[in-house]
Scaffold this active site. Structure first.
Site, mmCIF file in Angstrom:
data_model
loop_
_atom_site.group_PDB
_atom_site.id
_atom_site.type_symbol
_atom_site.label_atom_id
_atom_site.label_comp_id
_atom_site.label_asym_id
_atom_site.label_seq_id
_atom_site.Cartn_x
_atom_site.Cartn_y
_atom_site.Cartn_z
ATOM 1 N N LYS A 230 -23.657 -22.239 -13.518
ATOM 2 C CA LYS A 230 -24.451 -21.794 -14.658
ATOM 3 C C LYS A 230 -25.888 -22.275 -14.449
ATOM 4 O O LYS A 230 -26.159 -23.472 -14.499
ATOM 5 C CB LYS A 230 -23.869 -22.369 -15.953
ATOM 6 C CG LYS A 230 -24.599 -21.919 -17.205
ATOM 7 C CD LYS A 230 -23.898 -22.477 -18.442
ATOM 8 C CE LYS A 230 -24.601 -22.083 -19.715
ATOM 9 N NZ LYS A 230 -23.927 -22.650 -20.920
ATOM 10 N N ASP B 197 -20.292 -22.668 -31.534
ATOM 11 C CA ASP B 197 -20.668 -21.276 -31.251
ATOM 12 C C ASP B 197 -19.498 -20.528 -30.608
ATOM 13 O O ASP B 197 -19.586 -20.044 -29.476
ATOM 14 C CB ASP B 197 -21.892 -21.256 -30.329
ATOM 15 C CG ASP B 197 -22.507 -19.874 -30.200
ATOM 16 O OD1 ASP B 197 -22.274 -19.044 -31.098
ATOM 17 O OD2 ASP B 197 -23.205 -19.622 -29.191
ATOM 18 N N ALA C 103 -26.548 -14.302 -19.861
ATOM 19 C CA ALA C 103 -26.792 -14.528 -21.278
ATOM 20 C C ALA C 103 -28.265 -14.826 -21.515
ATOM 21 O O ALA C 103 -29.091 -14.788 -20.608
ATOM 22 C CB ALA C 103 -25.921 -15.678 -21.770
ATOM 23 N N SER C 104 -28.588 -15.127 -22.760
ATOM 24 C CA SER C 104 -29.990 -15.326 -23.127
ATOM 25 C C SER C 104 -30.568 -16.596 -22.528
ATOM 26 O O SER C 104 -31.759 -16.658 -22.219
ATOM 27 C CB SER C 104 -30.112 -15.381 -24.655
ATOM 28 O OG SER C 104 -29.264 -16.386 -25.185
ATOM 29 N N LEU C 105 -29.725 -17.629 -22.334
ATOM 30 C CA LEU C 105 -30.213 -18.903 -21.817
ATOM 31 C C LEU C 105 -29.983 -19.081 -20.327
ATOM 32 O O LEU C 105 -30.765 -19.750 -19.652
ATOM 33 C CB LEU C 105 -29.520 -20.063 -22.550
ATOM 34 C CG LEU C 105 -29.948 -20.370 -23.968
ATOM 35 C CD1 LEU C 105 -29.098 -21.493 -24.537
ATOM 36 C CD2 LEU C 105 -31.407 -20.747 -24.006
ATOM 37 N N GLN D 165 -27.645 -17.740 -16.516
ATOM 38 C CA GLN D 165 -26.903 -16.741 -15.758
ATOM 39 C C GLN D 165 -25.820 -17.463 -14.962
ATOM 40 O O GLN D 165 -26.058 -18.547 -14.428
ATOM 41 C CB GLN D 165 -27.859 -15.985 -14.826
ATOM 42 C CG GLN D 165 -27.261 -14.757 -14.187
ATOM 43 C CD GLN D 165 -28.341 -13.791 -13.711
ATOM 44 O OE1 GLN D 165 -29.116 -13.289 -14.512
ATOM 45 N NE2 GLN D 165 -28.404 -13.551 -12.410
ATOM 46 N N VAL D 166 -24.641 -16.870 -14.908
ATOM 47 C CA VAL D 166 -23.496 -17.510 -14.258
ATOM 48 C C VAL D 166 -23.094 -16.703 -13.021
ATOM 49 O O VAL D 166 -22.952 -15.474 -13.092
ATOM 50 C CB VAL D 166 -22.303 -17.635 -15.228
ATOM 51 C CG1 VAL D 166 -21.148 -18.357 -14.554
ATOM 52 C CG2 VAL D 166 -22.711 -18.370 -16.497
#
Length: 548
Positions: free
Chosen positions: A147, A282, A128-130, A132-133
Site C-alpha cells: 500500500k 470506516d 483509493a483516494s489516499l 494505491q495497492v
C-alpha cells in the site's frame, strides 16, 4: 464545544502541524482557485447527474472522495441512484502510472528495493483516494500487498481541510440555532482522522493490535503486517484474495449465508466497541472482505478507541433504547455526556423529547428502524438540550451507520440495536448481573435513607427560620424558551401601550393650553408627543402582524 478537552487537543495538533503542510493564505487561495475551476469545468450550476457528481468528487481530490464514500451509504440523504454511483468511490479511483509508483518505492527503499521484492504487479489491486495497492512477491516467495501513499496527497488534503476549517469558522458565526451542528468540531475530527490515515506506521500497529484482540475469534481476521518493510508512507501486508462484503451476487454464488455473515459481522462490531474499545471506524464495503469462511478487515488506518467509561456509557444507551425507556435513556446520555453542569441541561424538555422520539420509533417494526436516522435524531436532540456528548460518539455512529447501510439487506428480520443488545446479554455473566443489581439496590437504599435524613434536617431548619421571619426564597422559572420569550414580548407590548396612552393624553392636555411656540396649531411639545405616540403605535401594530 470549548469544554471538550479532546477537541481542544485536536485544535492544538492542527496548529502544531500547519508549517509541515504549508498552510498559508497564498496556498489556500491557490487551492480555492483549483476547486472553483473544477466546479466550472463540470458546470455544476446547471446540475449534475450521479455519474457527474462522482467525477466532480474524484477531480476535487481525496478529501472530497472521503466525503463521497460516507454519503454512498446514506440513502436518507441522497437518492439511491447517487448512492449507487458514489459506492464506486469505495474501490475505484483513477490509478497512478506504474512509473510513479516505482519512483515512490525507490524514494522509500532506495537500492534495496530489488533485494526485497522479487516482482511487483504493474496493475493495481485498488486505487483509493489516499493510496494505491499493488500485488507483489517477496524474495522468500510470500505474496503480499504493498500500500503506497499517493505522492502529494498529504499536502492537498491538508489544504482542503484548512479551507473547510476557515469556512466552518465563518459559518458558525453567521448561522446560529439549536439545530446547527458543530461544524468546527466536525472539521477538526476530519483533521485528526487525516493525520491518522496518512501515517501508515500507525496502520501497521493497528493491524497487529486488531489481530491480537481477535485471535480467538474463528470468523474474524486481518492481514499479517511486515513491520520491517513498512514505514510512514508505505505498508506491506499479507495479500488477501476474497469477495467484498458488498458483492451480494458473488457471496451467494460462493455458497455463503448472507444472514449469517450480517449477524456475525454486527456481533463482532459490537465486541470491538463494547468489549475491546478498539473498532474499525470506516467499515465500508471496500474495507471488509470474505475469504475462506472468515470476515477479513483491511485498511485499518482509521480506528476508533473508547475508554472503559465510554464503553459502559454506550452500552447503557443501547440497552435503554432496547427497553424503550426514555428515563433510562436520559440517564445514560447524561452520564455519557462531557457536560456535567446539570443547571445548563434542560431536563424537562430533554425527557419530553426522548419520550416522543422513542414513541415514534417504538411504533415501527425492529427491521424497519432506520438506525442512521435514529442516531442522527439522538445527536440533534442532545445538542438542542445542551447535552454535549464525547467526540467518540461520532465515530461510533458513522461506523454503525456504514455497516448497517452495507449489510442491512442481508438481515431483513434483524436490526443493529437488537443484535447489539443480544450481544450485551450473551456476554454478561448472570451472577455478575445479580451482583450488580444487589449493589445498585444497596446503593439506592443508602442514598434514599441519606436523602430522607437530610430532608428531615432541612425541613426543621426551614421551619425554624420561618418562625423567626428569616426565610427567604429564590425561585427560578424553567420551561420552554419560546414560551418565556412570548411572555416577555407581551409584557413589552403592554409597557409600550401604557407609554403610547401617556403620550396621547399628555399631548392632548398640552394642546388645550396657550403654550408657545406652536406647530400646526398645536404646541411644539404636544406635536412631538403626538408624533412619538403615532410612530410607536405603528411599530406595535407591525410587530403584532409580523408575529402572527
Amino acid at each position: 464545544m470549548s469544554s471538550n478537552t479532546l477537541i481542544n487537543r485536536f485544535f492544538s495538533i492542527s496548529i502544531d502541524r500547519e508549517d509541515e503542510f504549508d498552510l498559508t493564505r497564498q496556498s489556500r487561495t491557490r487551492r480555492l482557485r483549483q476547486i472553483f475551476s473544477i466546479l466550472r469545468q463540470h458546470d455544476v450550476i446547471s446540475g449534475v447527474t450521479p455519474k457527474d457528481f462522482r467525477a466532480v468528487l474524484e477531480d476535487l481530490g481525496p478529501s472530497f472522495v472521503k466525503i463521497g464514500q460516507t454519503l454512498s451509504t446514506r440513502s436518507e440523504i441522497l437518492p439511491q441512484a447517487y448512492c449507487t454511483e458514489l459506492a464506486k468511490l469505495q474501490t475505484e479511483c483513477d490509478p497512478l502510472p506504474f512509473e510513479d509508483i516505482l519512483r515512490t518505492l525507490d524514494g522509500i527503499y532506495g537500492d534495496a528495493q530489488g533485494e526485497l521484492f522479487d516482482a511487483i504487479d504493474p496493475t493495481p489491486l485498488g486505487s483509493a483516494s489516499l493510496a494505491q495497492v499493488h500485488k507483489a512477491r517477496l524474495r522468500n516467495g510470500d505474496v503480499v500487498a504493498i500500500k503506497i501513499q499517493r505522492p502529494g496527497v498529504k499536502e492537498v488534503m491538508a489544504q482542503d481541510i484548512d479551507i473547510m476549517r476557515s469556512a466552518a469558522r465563518k459559518l458558525s458565526r453567521l448561522i446560529k440555532g439549536e439545530q446547527m451542528i458543530d461544524l468546527q468540531a466536525v472539521v477538526e475530527e476530519m483533521w485528526v482522522t487525516f493525520l491518522e490515515e496518512t501515517d501508515f506506521q500507525r496502520e501497521a500497529a493497528n493491524l497487529k493490535e486488531f489481530a491480537q484482540l481477535n485471535k480467538n475469534v474463528a470468523f474474524i481476521d486481518c492481514p499479517k503486517v511486515y513491520d520491517e518493510l513498512s514505514g510512514e508512507n508505505v505498508v506491506v501486508m499479507e495479500y488477501i484474495d476474497g469477495i467484498s462484503i458488498g458483492n451480494r451476487e458473488a457471496l451467494e454464488a460462493a455458497g455463503y449465508d448472507l444472514e449469517e455473515i450480517g449477524e456475525k459481522l454486527l456481533d463482532n462490531y459490537a465486541t470491538q466497541i463494547l468489549d475491546h474499545g478498539f473498532f474499525h471506524a470506516d467499515p465500508h464495503p471496500g474495507n471488509v472482505i470474505v475469504r475462506g469462511g472468515k470476515i477479513v478487515y483491511i485498511d485499518l488506518g482509521n480506528m476508533g478507541r473508547l475508554s472503559p467509561r465510554d464503553r459502559f456509557g454506550f452500552g447503557e444507551i443501547i440497552k435503554a433504547v432496547g427497553l424503550q425507556s426514555s428515563t433510562k435513556l436520559k440517564d445514560a446520555l447524561v452520564s455519557f455526556a462531557v457536560t456535567k453542569d446539570n443547571s445548563v441541561i434542560d431536563h424537562p424538555r430533554f425527557l419530553a423529547d426522548l419520550d416522543l422520539l422513542l414513541e415514534q420509533y417504538g411504533s415501527c417494526d425492529v427491521a424497519d428502524i432506520d438506525i442512521g436516522q435514529f442516531l442522527t435524531d439522538i445527536l440533534s436532540l442532545t445538542r438542542v438540550c445542551r447535552v454535549t456528548l464525547p467526540s467518540t460518539i461520532t465515530s461510533i455512529s458513522r461506523g454503525i451507520v456504514t455497516i448497517e447501510g452495507t449489510i442491512g439487506p442481508y438481515i431483513p428480520n434483524s436490526n443493529v440495536v437488537g443484535i447489539i443488545n443480544a450481544h450485551i446479554e450473551n456476554t454478561s455473566d448472570r451472577f455478575d448481573l445479580l451482583k450488580e443489581m444487589l449493589e445498585d439496590m444497596a446503593l439506592q437504599t443508602r442514598a434514599s435513607a441519606a436523602g430522607a435524613m437530610s430532608a428531615a434536617q432541612y425541613s426543621g431548619e426551614a421551619l425554624r427560620m420561618l418562625t423567626r421571619g428569616q426565610l427567604k426564597m429564590n425561585m427560578t422559572m424553567s420551561g420552554s424558551p419560546e414560551l418565556l420569550n412570548r411572555l416577555g414580548s407581551m409584557v413589552n407590548r403592554l409597557v409600550l401601550g401604557v407609554i403610547i396612552a401617556g403620550l396621547f393624553v399628555g399631548s392632548s392636555m398640552l394642546s388645550l393650553s396657550s403654550m408657545e411656540p406652536r406647530l400646526l396649531g398645536v404646541p411644539v411639545l404636544g406635536f412631538f408627543g403626538y408624533l412619538g405616540a403615532a410612530v410607536l403605535s405603528v411599530w406595535v401594530l407591525f410587530d403584532i402582524t409580523r408575529r402572527r
